[in-house]
Design a protein around this motif. Structure first.
Motif, mmCIF file in Angstrom:
data_model
loop_
_atom_site.group_PDB
_atom_site.id
_atom_site.type_symbol
_atom_site.label_atom_id
_atom_site.label_comp_id
_atom_site.label_asym_id
_atom_site.label_seq_id
_atom_site.Cartn_x
_atom_site.Cartn_y
_atom_site.Cartn_z
ATOM 1 N N ARG A 264 5.417 -2.213 4.587
ATOM 2 C CA ARG A 264 4.528 -2.266 5.747
ATOM 3 C C ARG A 264 3.181 -2.887 5.371
ATOM 4 N NH1 ARG A 264 4.457 2.578 6.525
ATOM 5 N NH2 ARG A 264 2.441 3.150 5.638
ATOM 6 N N GLU A 265 2.622 -2.463 4.239
ATOM 7 C CA GLU A 265 1.324 -2.993 3.817
ATOM 8 C C GLU A 265 1.410 -4.482 3.493
ATOM 9 O OE1 GLU A 265 0.051 -0.568 0.593
ATOM 10 O OE2 GLU A 265 -0.579 1.101 1.880
ATOM 11 N N ASP B 49 -20.773 -7.657 0.271
ATOM 12 C CA ASP B 49 -20.682 -7.558 1.730
ATOM 13 C C ASP B 49 -22.017 -8.001 2.317
ATOM 14 O OD1 ASP B 49 -20.579 -6.798 4.406
ATOM 15 O OD2 ASP B 49 -19.346 -5.046 3.988
ATOM 16 N N LEU C 206 -4.127 -9.200 8.028
ATOM 17 C CA LEU C 206 -4.821 -7.950 8.324
ATOM 18 C C LEU C 206 -5.443 -7.408 7.042
ATOM 19 C CD1 LEU C 206 -5.545 -5.770 10.378
ATOM 20 C CD2 LEU C 206 -3.368 -4.653 9.856
ATOM 21 N N ASP C 207 -6.744 -7.361 6.999
ATOM 22 C CA ASP C 207 -7.483 -6.971 5.797
ATOM 23 C C ASP C 207 -8.229 -5.672 6.063
ATOM 24 O OD1 ASP C 207 -8.942 -6.797 3.479
ATOM 25 O OD2 ASP C 207 -9.698 -8.857 3.537
ATOM 26 N N ARG C 208 -7.693 -4.556 5.564
ATOM 27 C CA ARG C 208 -8.304 -3.252 5.792
ATOM 28 C C ARG C 208 -9.254 -2.848 4.666
ATOM 29 N NH1 ARG C 208 -5.460 -0.651 9.859
ATOM 30 N NH2 ARG C 208 -3.322 -1.382 10.241
ATOM 31 N N GLY C 209 -9.405 -3.684 3.658
ATOM 32 C CA GLY C 209 -10.219 -3.332 2.501
ATOM 33 C C GLY C 209 -11.701 -3.305 2.816
ATOM 34 N N ARG C 210 -12.476 -2.739 1.903
ATOM 35 C CA ARG C 210 -13.914 -2.729 2.030
ATOM 36 C C ARG C 210 -14.530 -2.854 0.640
ATOM 37 N NH1 ARG C 210 -16.308 2.423 1.296
ATOM 38 N NH2 ARG C 210 -14.801 4.049 0.769
ATOM 39 N N GLY D 195 -12.808 -10.336 5.097
ATOM 40 C CA GLY D 195 -12.574 -9.108 4.353
ATOM 41 C C GLY D 195 -12.429 -9.383 2.873
ATOM 42 N N GLU E 129 1.541 -6.553 6.710
ATOM 43 C CA GLU E 129 0.230 -6.604 7.370
ATOM 44 C C GLU E 129 -0.701 -7.577 6.659
ATOM 45 O OE1 GLU E 129 -1.151 -2.598 7.358
ATOM 46 O OE2 GLU E 129 -0.011 -2.013 9.149
ATOM 47 N N ARG E 130 -0.744 -7.495 5.333
ATOM 48 C CA ARG E 130 -1.654 -8.343 4.561
ATOM 49 C C ARG E 130 -1.221 -9.804 4.610
ATOM 50 N NH1 ARG E 130 -1.527 -5.848 -1.086
ATOM 51 N NH2 ARG E 130 -3.306 -7.198 -1.533
ATOM 52 N N LYS F 42 6.344 2.135 2.501
ATOM 53 C CA LYS F 42 4.896 1.929 2.553
ATOM 54 C C LYS F 42 4.506 0.545 2.047
ATOM 55 C CE LYS F 42 0.499 3.845 0.945
ATOM 56 N NZ LYS F 42 -0.164 4.904 0.126
#
Length: 324
Positions: free
Chosen positions: A159-160, A43, A168-172, A81, A163-164, A156
């Motif tokens: 939905r994920e 990062d 949409l990237d919610r990772g870290r 992301g 989004e991906r 689940k």
């Protein structure tokens, strides 16, 4: 553009060089996540501001330093992301950084034509289910009704995935994240019936797993064997080890035990895979001391062999059965 996914051009068993390469990344940012055996996520949000350069420009510096210090080239993907950086890495090659566009429309266009398996974590079974309904690209998945995806693969997961697929990237990036498993596979050129060749492949796989575990100073508590057959079916067996270990002889014995228990006789085997699971740091694992001089001698020889492999390459030392 803040996240880099770096894959160093290392031989599969040469993980001993990875800590030094991770240290190179840590010269730019403390937020580095190892992806054994040969990769990492970094990062660079703070580094971009500190050095006054973009992540892609810093990637070029990282590549030059890896070549100059270690003689190792690398392929690099860059994205907003972790997920997008890993997808970009699929298109990267040594000397060229592949970057994902930063705007939402550019991200959607970048992903649209790619197969669903391009997303990390989407396996062949999910891809096959979606493909049966014509949802074989990320663009089609992103445009599909949410209710359809949830009916096909679950609420689940549907939905994920949607989004991906839409970017949409919610990772870290998780610094010093511990890999939960290591896997290696031996595939035969032709469907193999000879149990002797099966055992030789298992020996090779167990030696690789042991070497890789010791290189990253980990031990495993569970070993899993997967046998893939000519008809594309598979059998999987797991065994909890007597004690957490990275000792090649112990791993080989466990692999042989699971294989013998299957009673395959003359099964037509296409591939054999071993997976070391429930990894923990080696310095936190207890080892039962013995008075067997042979065991201690074997372990000392193993340490010397690891040092030779780290210096001269993964094939510098190997069991005589594999050298034949």
């Amino acid at each position: 553009m803040t996240i880099l996914c770096v894959r160093f051009q290392l031989p599969p068993m040469y993980e001993a060089a990875l800590p030094g390469l991770l240290g190179l990344l840590e010269e730019f940012t403390p937020v580095v996540e190892a992806l054994p055996p040969d990769g990492a996520l970094a990062d660079l949000r703070g580094a971009e501001r500190y050095f006054g350069r973009s992540a892609v420009e810093l990637a070029a510096v990282i590549r030059v330093r890896a070549l100059a210090r270690y003689g190792v080239d690398c392929a690099i993907g860059a994205g907003p992301g972790p997920m997008l950086a890993r997808v970009a890495l699929r298109d990267a090659r040594p000397g060229v950084t592949r970057a994902v566009p930063e705007d939402p429309d550019g991200i959607a266009e970048f992903l649209a034509g790619r197969p669903v398996t391009a997303l990390p974590g989407v396996g062949t079974a999910t891809a096959r289910t979606l493909g049966e309904y014509g949802l074989d690209t990320l663009g089609l998945v992103a445009a599909a009704p949410l209710s359809t995806l949830q009916r096909l693969i679950g609420a689940k997961a549907g939905r994920e995935l949607r989004e991906r697929a839409g970017g949409l990237d919610r990772g870290r990036v998780v610094p010093n994240a511990v890999s939960r498993s290591l896997t290696t596979e031996r595939t035969f050129g032709l469907d193999e019936l000879d149990p002797g060749r099966h055992r030789k492949a298992l020996l090779s796989a167990a030696e690789e797993i042991g070497t890789r575990l010791r290189a990253v100073e980990k031990v495993c508590r569970t070993l899993t064997l997967t046998v893939r057959y000519a008809d594309r079916s598979a059998t999987t067996r797991s065994r909890a080890l007597a004690e957490p270990t990275a000792h090649s002889a112990a791993l080989t014995g466990a692999a042989y035990g699971m294989y013998e228990a299957l009673g395959l006789q003359r099964a037509r085997v296409r591939a054999l895979a071993l997976r070391a699971e429930n990894l923990t740091p080696a310095d936190r694992a207890a080892h039962q001391l013995t008075f067997d001089p042979v065991d201690e001698k074997v372990r000392r020889i193993e340490e010397a062999a690891d040092r030779a492999r780290a210096r001269f390459g993964p094939r510098a030392v190997m069991p005589g059965t594999l050298a034949a």
